[in-house]
Design a protein around this motif. Structure first.
Motif, PDB file in Angstrom:
ATOM      1  N   TYR A 159      74.753  49.744  -5.496  1.00 54.01           N
ATOM      2  CA  TYR A 159      73.480  50.208  -6.041  1.00 54.01           C
ATOM      3  C   TYR A 159      72.375  50.194  -4.987  1.00 54.01           C
ATOM      4  CZ  TYR A 159      75.650  49.694 -10.625  1.00 54.01           C
ATOM      5  OH  TYR A 159      76.474  49.806 -11.699  1.00 54.01           O
ATOM      6  N   HIS A 160      71.429  51.106  -5.182  1.00 52.45           N
ATOM      7  CA  HIS A 160      70.284  51.240  -4.284  1.00 52.45           C
ATOM      8  C   HIS A 160      69.296  50.098  -4.548  1.00 52.45           C
ATOM      9  CE1 HIS A 160      66.675  52.992  -2.530  1.00 52.45           C
ATOM     10  NE2 HIS A 160      67.445  53.911  -1.952  1.00 52.45           N
ATOM     11  N   PRO A 161      68.650  49.567  -3.484  1.00 51.42           N
ATOM     12  CA  PRO A 161      67.690  48.470  -3.716  1.00 51.42           C
ATOM     13  C   PRO A 161      66.558  48.835  -4.677  1.00 51.42           C
ATOM     14  CG  PRO A 161      67.872  48.988  -1.357  1.00 51.42           C
ATOM     15  CD  PRO A 161      68.868  49.838  -2.061  1.00 51.42           C
ATOM     16  N   LEU A 218      59.687  55.729   9.459  1.00 54.02           N
ATOM     17  CA  LEU A 218      60.812  54.780   9.523  1.00 54.02           C
ATOM     18  C   LEU A 218      61.401  54.594   8.126  1.00 54.02           C
ATOM     19  CD1 LEU A 218      59.293  51.993  11.786  1.00 54.02           C
ATOM     20  CD2 LEU A 218      61.200  53.512  12.366  1.00 54.02           C
ATOM     21  N   PRO A 219      62.739  54.445   8.041  1.00 63.20           N
ATOM     22  CA  PRO A 219      63.343  54.297   6.726  1.00 63.20           C
ATOM     23  C   PRO A 219      63.152  52.888   6.143  1.00 63.20           C
ATOM     24  CG  PRO A 219      65.041  54.215   8.398  1.00 63.20           C
ATOM     25  CD  PRO A 219      63.743  54.483   9.113  1.00 63.20           C
ATOM     26  N   PHE A 220      63.099  52.819   4.843  1.00 65.53           N
ATOM     27  CA  PHE A 220      63.094  51.538   4.116  1.00 65.53           C
ATOM     28  C   PHE A 220      62.027  50.565   4.629  1.00 65.53           C
ATOM     29  CE2 PHE A 220      67.279  53.084   2.806  1.00 65.53           C
ATOM     30  CZ  PHE A 220      67.259  52.767   1.452  1.00 65.53           C
ATOM     31  N   ILE A 226      73.121  53.481   4.378  1.00 57.61           N
ATOM     32  CA  ILE A 226      72.598  54.838   4.146  1.00 57.61           C
ATOM     33  C   ILE A 226      71.899  54.894   2.789  1.00 57.61           C
ATOM     34  CG2 ILE A 226      73.158  57.283   3.982  1.00 57.61           C
ATOM     35  CD1 ILE A 226      75.694  56.711   5.565  1.00 57.61           C
ATOM     36  N   GLY A 227      70.620  55.286   2.825  1.00 53.76           N
ATOM     37  CA  GLY A 227      69.872  55.464   1.577  1.00 53.76           C
ATOM     38  C   GLY A 227      69.787  56.932   1.218  1.00 53.76           C
ATOM     39  N   GLU A 228      68.855  57.212   0.311  1.00 55.94           N
ATOM     40  CA  GLU A 228      68.762  58.558  -0.248  1.00 55.94           C
ATOM     41  C   GLU A 228      67.832  59.440   0.605  1.00 55.94           C
ATOM     42  OE1 GLU A 228      68.382  58.577  -4.598  1.00 55.94           O
ATOM     43  OE2 GLU A 228      66.577  59.774  -4.317  1.00 55.94           O
ATOM     44  N   GLY A 229      66.590  59.013   0.694  1.00 57.84           N
ATOM     45  CA  GLY A 229      65.606  59.794   1.445  1.00 57.84           C
ATOM     46  C   GLY A 229      64.303  59.032   1.490  1.00 57.84           C
ATOM     47  N   PRO A 230      63.410  59.420   2.406  1.00 58.22           N
ATOM     48  CA  PRO A 230      62.156  58.677   2.551  1.00 58.22           C
ATOM     49  C   PRO A 230      61.277  58.748   1.306  1.00 58.22           C
ATOM     50  CG  PRO A 230      62.412  60.416   4.231  1.00 58.22           C
ATOM     51  CD  PRO A 230      63.550  60.545   3.314  1.00 58.22           C
ATOM     52  N   GLY A 231      60.532  57.696   1.080  1.00 56.39           N
ATOM     53  CA  GLY A 231      59.486  57.691   0.060  1.00 56.39           C
ATOM     54  C   GLY A 231      58.130  57.793   0.749  1.00 56.39           C
ATOM     55  N   TYR A 232      57.084  57.450   0.026  1.00 59.68           N
ATOM     56  CA  TYR A 232      55.719  57.610   0.551  1.00 59.68           C
ATOM     57  C   TYR A 232      55.526  56.835   1.859  1.00 59.68           C
ATOM     58  CZ  TYR A 232      50.720  57.027   1.149  1.00 59.68           C
ATOM     59  OH  TYR A 232      49.464  57.000   1.689  1.00 59.68           O
TER      60      TYR A 232
END
Ligand code: URA
Length: 251
Positions: A216-218, A115-117, A102-108
């Protein structure tokens, strides 16, 4: 400082430098061991570790309901994040997975592709997952919020709270044997810690009976590559909890 003290310090420094080089060699170029066959079959069982029991294991076919809530999320207006969304970002991977990231939220890039990540952090996450011995289709990957926060800022508490029912239902349907919370926001989103919690990384908590490792987050690892080592240790703990060992390194 005396000559003897200086020599001792230099010896100690050179020992530390040697250890660091050995460690980097062991971890390969990405900071995570590169494996020959990144599929779940590469994982070696550890018969000495008991199975993790998860309640609600008879969930029938979870795919239709997951598709339904993905559709709901695509039209969701529960918080202001929907205003800037190109695509909502629900999940990728295998709904039958034994492990969920589980990550935080989508980026650009995620917002563009739905799709996530899939950006740089995602490429590193895929390497971390491969080092564990899983292929991308062996795991399930999602986020706390399904729409991109403006300028990639951290989701606000009310945004995470508005999105939580989606995440809760995803996790309930998949009922994985382990969850990896990537970063403080993910651990907070699951209600495991609050904003004042220190030392949150590297130990197991439980979410509805499922073991959760917060690490930690990637994206943080891309900025702080020296933190890859503790994260790799956390991921190995997760494997051990699942009764597995990572595959051997590529020779
Ligand atoms: N960072 C996240 O937390 N999630 C993504 O999907 C991409 C980057």
């Amino acid at each position: 400082m005396t000559d003897d003290a200086l020599r001792d310090d230099l010896r100690e420094l050179s020992r530390m430098a040697r250890e660091l080089v050995e460690w980097e060699e062991q971890l390969g170029g990405t900071g995570f061991p590169e494996v020959a066959v990144p599929t779940g079959e590469a994982l070696r069982p550890r018969p000495d570790v008991p199975d993790v029991q998860v309640s609600g294991s008879d969930r029938g076919d979870r795919r239709p309901r997951l598709a339904q809530i993905a559709e709901e999320a695509a039209g969701c207006t529960r918080c202001d994040l929907h205003r800037g969304r190109t695509k909502s970002v629900f999940a990728r991977g295998n709904p039958e997975a034994e492990i969920v990231f589980i990550g935080e939220g989508p980026g650009y890039h995620e917002d563009q592709e739905g799709l996530p990540f899939v950006g740089k952090a995602g490429q590193l996450l895929d390497k971390m997952i491969a080092a564990m011995g899983y292929g991308p289709d062996d795991v399930y990957i999602c986020n706390v919020v399904k729409c991109r926060p403006p300028d990639n800022r951290t989701p606000l508490p009310n945004e995470s709270a508005a999105c939580l029912p989606y995440l809760e239902e995803q996790l309930g349907l998949i009922a994985p044997r382990a969850i990896v919370a990537l970063g403080r926001t993910a651990a907070q989103g699951l209600g495991l810690i609050d904003e004042t919690t220190r030392g949150w990384r590297g130990s197991f908590c439980e979410w509805r009976g499922i073991p959760v490792m917060s690490t930690y987050h990637p994206a943080f690892l891309l900025r702080n590559p020296n933190m890859k080592r503790p994260v790799w240790e956390d991921l190995q703990e997760v494997l051990a909890r699942l009764g597995k060992a990572p595959p051997g390194r590529r020779s």
